[in-house]
Design a protein around this motif. Structure first.
Motif, PDB file in Angstrom:
ATOM      1  N   ARG A 261       0.833  -1.191   0.008  1.00  0.00           N
ATOM      2  CA  ARG A 261      -0.110  -0.069   0.061  1.00  0.00           C
ATOM      3  C   ARG A 261       0.900   1.275   0.084  1.00  0.00           C
ATOM      4  O   ARG A 261       1.870   1.087   0.018  1.00  0.00           O
ATOM      5  N   LEU A 262       0.118   2.493  -0.216  1.00  0.00           N
ATOM      6  CA  LEU A 262       0.934   3.738  -0.210  1.00  0.00           C
ATOM      7  C   LEU A 262       0.355   4.564   0.937  1.00  0.00           C
ATOM      8  O   LEU A 262      -0.866   4.867   1.099  1.00  0.00           O
ATOM      9  N   ASP A 263       1.212   5.053   1.774  1.00  0.00           N
ATOM     10  CA  ASP A 263       0.637   5.957   2.657  1.00  0.00           C
ATOM     11  C   ASP A 263       1.270   7.437   2.526  1.00  0.00           C
ATOM     12  O   ASP A 263       2.365   7.468   2.029  1.00  0.00           O
ATOM     13  N   TYR A 264       0.257   8.408   2.751  1.00  0.00           N
ATOM     14  CA  TYR A 264       0.679   9.724   2.445  1.00  0.00           C
ATOM     15  C   TYR A 264       1.089  10.473   3.590  1.00  0.00           C
ATOM     16  O   TYR A 264       0.475  10.588   4.549  1.00  0.00           O
ATOM     17  N   TYR A 265       1.964  11.340   3.473  1.00  0.00           N
ATOM     18  CA  TYR A 265       2.628  12.163   4.536  1.00  0.00           C
ATOM     19  C   TYR A 265       2.634  13.626   3.718  1.00  0.00           C
ATOM     20  O   TYR A 265       3.558  14.188   3.270  1.00  0.00           O
ATOM     21  N   ARG A 266       1.531  14.300   4.007  1.00  0.00           N
ATOM     22  CA  ARG A 266       1.523  15.650   3.300  1.00  0.00           C
ATOM     23  C   ARG A 266       2.136  16.604   3.930  1.00  0.00           C
ATOM     24  O   ARG A 266       2.249  16.859   5.164  1.00  0.00           O
ATOM     25  N   GLY A 267       2.954  17.566   2.994  1.00  0.00           N
ATOM     26  CA  GLY A 267       3.707  18.721   3.721  1.00  0.00           C
ATOM     27  C   GLY A 267       4.893  17.956   4.516  1.00  0.00           C
ATOM     28  O   GLY A 267       5.177  18.785   5.601  1.00  0.00           O
ATOM     29  N   ALA A 268       5.480  17.177   4.098  1.00  0.00           N
ATOM     30  CA  ALA A 268       6.415  16.533   4.910  1.00  0.00           C
ATOM     31  C   ALA A 268       7.756  16.222   4.166  1.00  0.00           C
ATOM     32  O   ALA A 268       7.469  15.944   3.129  1.00  0.00           O
TER      33      ALA A 268
END
Length: 752
Positions: free
Chosen positions: A441-448
């Motif tokens: 799966r793909l996990d998103y860490y926005r603005g990081a």
């Protein structure tokens, strides 16, 4: 179907009547289905009954009673559906026909297959006694079939499965670059005007090789103008995802241009600067068209002189010239739109930033080594400025000055960047967001950037562990009460209440544990100074072409030295002098007589027999120990269990690097000389290496482009430039600032 309703009510007498009525209505809806959708309903019957059972279970129904209810419902419903279908065949009654997307897909497929069969017929179709020519366009039909299949899949909320294995056999390196570029990025000026360049790919699976799945039920979301770092452990499938995107195997809108830097440029007689200019195939095609139009206009001018001014031939030539002039204006507008007049200066600036001198820019591409051709590939992609730029470990082929330039250049890149990298400092400089690929799966860490992602990921993992442990403790508490009072008449109602609570608890998976990797270098016997000393060293392959001059440096047992500088400036030469594979023309290299040096080569794999396993290779290369001793030694570098007994050609790049580290330590070295040790190591491997080097009791001299590992390990910087090697007064970050100030002075960091 009152009998079915009665069965449901008997099985779940204690739950909310609203839920019971809904379940009965749902079952009745299934039982009333008729016509061709019956077949589809029969196929999905198990899923439908599973839905009903889960619904009732969530409302507090007894699980054992639900199992028997499911069996009876499936038997009764199957019989009812069969009866419905038989009735339809006899009466033709279609009044209760249901819209079913699977049915729609099957019907369309049957029609398409019939049409394709007609296409393959050897003669025309005979109709009403007359032969009629078949007018079916096979290509259009196949296109329509694909379009229908996509619509049906989307409406039916099904996952799209992508096979990335064919990307390996259809490698773009084997195809003509211009042809591949135009296939992936068709030249349609203005076609994307006003359209969003964000990328959203909903629920898909991605496979590679022999059916190995690397992503499951995933979605990809890339906002235009953001720079994404794609991170994850070695072998997780990051490069495969990039290839799938680069060849549009995943559904990216056609107006979004894509370029992927993966393979080195094929060398020929084209000059480096021209090869970068030619990478923009749109510009190249327009310039070619401009030349052809101008040549034809000149030819028309000559032809006119051969005819009378009033002749028909002259009028035809004038008409053609008028059309050509109008077309030429359109070409000029397009060239102006892409700022073709500024192209050469921009290409030269990019090449200079990546280490190509003005002289090198005018050398043929076949005169460069593989590493420099990779830089050319990168320069070509930066020059084209695609809407989606895909970079796979770009820092592996660059030195610190070039990485610094690239990071600074990408900070103002006007479109979307997706980069695979394990270089923390590079990702900290470049990334606006992080995508973490793991567990399919793909996990998103926005603005990081990388550092904030890493700390947030750890915090998420700790919270998940805490939540899991709390729930397991609560489950245990409930279960103990149930087990104790299940058959106690006075406590039976409380036990039943806890059973319902236990059944309603969400099922949590135990949080995945990060794979721990360890490196452990051997203890070092003490030596008296000087350990290694270079005095007034001068080296060149001929006296009139010196590579190094006036080098005065020394290495101690507590040294932690990073040797940095542009490629080709003498770093490798200095290492060879230290290893005594080269001798200086002038000066002296003084060493302790008992000194042992462990050398890690950048291309260490070349020295390995990959047909052997690690234990056998070590025993042949460094004899004198038992297999068990070799296995224990490999275990100190993360090669544990069966990994030491697998053929090394089956190991990942990072695992091969660990074998190489194990090998260099077998002689118990006093000093480690490491040439690009961070290549191929993932984040866990880099952390383990940095920790081991800090704990090592001997000296370390490291050539590396990885600013993070230099910062974590080294306290002394040697810079190779202008024909010598000298200590740099400051940290690796001070050196980066020095590089940027020099680049600014040279005018190669102009904003684009």
């Amino acid at each position: 179907m009152s009998s079915l309703g009665a069965q449901i009510r008997r099985a779940v007498p204690d739950i909310d009547p609203v839920v019971t009525d809904y379940a009965i209505g749902y079952v009745n809806h299934i039982s009333n289905s008729t016509t061709d959708s019956v077949a589809a309903q029969q196929l999905d019957l198990e899923n439908d009954i599973g839905f009903v059972k889960n619904l009732l279970k969530s409302a507090g129904a007894n699980e054992s009673k639900l199992e028997s209810l499911g069996v009876s419902l499936q038997t009764a419903l199957k019989q009812q559906l069969d009866d419905n279908f038989a009735k339809l065949k006899i009466t033709g009654d279609t009044s209760k026909r249901l819209l079913d997307v699977n049915l729609l897909k099957n019907q369309m497929n049957r029609q398409l297959q019939g049409s394709l069969a007609l296409i393959g017929a050897s003669k025309d179709i005979e109709h009403n006694g007359r032969n009629m020519e078949s007018r079916v366009d096979k290509k259009k039909l196949e296109k329509a079939e694909k379009k229908i299949a996509k619509k049906v899949a989307k409406r039916n909320n099904k996952f799209v499965k992508y096979e990335a294995s064919k990307l390996i056999s259809d490698s773009q390196g084997d195809a003509d670059y211009d042809e591949f570029f135009l296939k992936i990025n068709p030249m349609e000026f203005g076609s994307g005007a006003g359209k969003s360049k964000d990328i959203h790919i909903d629920t898909f699976d991605l496979y590679v090789g022999d059916g190995q799945r690397i992503l499951s039920d995933s979605s990809l979301s890339l906002s235009f103008g953001h720079r994404y770092g794609l991170v994850g452990q070695n072998g997780i499938g990051k490069s495969t995802l990039l290839r799938a995107l680069s060849c549009r195997e995943l559904n990216i809108p056609s107006h979004i241009t894509i370029l992927h830097v993966e393979q080195e440029l094929r060398g020929d007689d084209t000059l480096a600067l021209q090869s970068v200019l030619d990478a923009d195939v749109w510009r190249k095609s327009l310039l070619k068209e401009e030349r052809e139009i101008n040549d034809r206009i000149s030819e028309i001018e000559k032809l006119r002189t051969e005819f009378d001014e009033e002749s028909l031939e002259v009028k035809k030539l004038d008409n053609e010239a008028g059309d050509l002039v109008q077309h030429l204006e359109e070409v000029h507008e397009k060239l102006s739109e892409i700022e073709s007049d500024k192209a050469e200066g921009r290409a030269a600036s990019i090449l200079f930033g990546l280490g190509f001198s003005q002289k090198a820019q005018h050398q043929p591409t076949n005169s460069f080594s593989g590493g420099w051709r990779m830089r050319l590939s990168l320069a070509r992609a930066l020059f084209c400025e695609p809407d989606l730029l895909l970079l796979d470990e770009p820092s592996n082929m660059l030195d610190v000055p070039s990485i610094t330039f690239l990071a600074n250049y990408l900070q103002t890149y006007p479109a979307t960047v997706l980069v695979v990298s394990h270089d923390r400092a590079f990702l900290n400089d470049v990334a606006t967001d992080i995508i973490y690929q793991h567990s399919e799966r793909l996990d998103y860490y926005r603005g990081a950037n990388f550092d904030s992602f890493y700390s947030t990921k750890e915090e998420r993992r700790k919270n998940a562990i805490k939540e899991y442990e709390n729930q397991m403790a609560y489950r245990k508490h409930l279960q103990e009460f149930i087990d104790k009072f299940r058959y106690n008449a006075a406590k039976s109602s409380e036990a039943q209440s806890r059973i319902k609570k236990l059944e309603k608890l969400p099922v949590l998976e135990p949080p995945e544990e990060d794979k721990s990797v360890t490196f452990r270098f051997p203890e070092v016997e003490k030596l008296s100074a000087p350990i290694v000393q270079l005095q007034d060293v001068v080296f060149g392959y001929s006296p009139d072409k010196l590579l190094l001059n006036d080098v005065n440096l020394d290495i101690r047992l507590d040294s932690r030295i990073a040797l940095v500088g542009a490629n080709g400036c003498g770093k490798t030469t200095l290492l060879k002098i230290l290893m005594e594979t080269l001798r200086p023309i002038e000066g002296h290299v003084t060493k302790n007589s008992r000194l042992r040096i462990g050398y890690f080569a950048q291309h260490h794999v070349d020295a390995m027999d990959l047909t052997l396993n690690a234990v056998t290779w070590l025993s042949k290369t460094y004899p004198g120990k038992t297999d068990e001793e070799y296995r224990r030694h490999l275990g100190a570098f993360g090669i544990t269990g069966s990994l030491g007994l697998q053929k090394m050609q089956l190991l990942s790049g990072g695992q091969k690097s660990r074998v190489a580290f194990a090998a260099l330590c077998l002689d118990n070295p006093h000093v480690l000389v490491l040439d690009e040790p961070s290549n191929h190591l993932d984040t866990a491997g880099l952390d383990a290496l940095a920790e081991a080097l800090r704990s090592f009791e001997g000296g370390v001299l490291m050539v590396s482009h990885d600013v993070s590992i230099i910062s974590n390990v080294c306290n002394e910087i040697w810079v190779s430039e202008e024909g010598t090697v000298k200590r740099f007064d400051g940290t690796i970050y001070d050196y980066k600032k020095y590089i940027l100030s020099a680049a600014d002075a040279a005018g190669v960091l102009a904003k684009h």
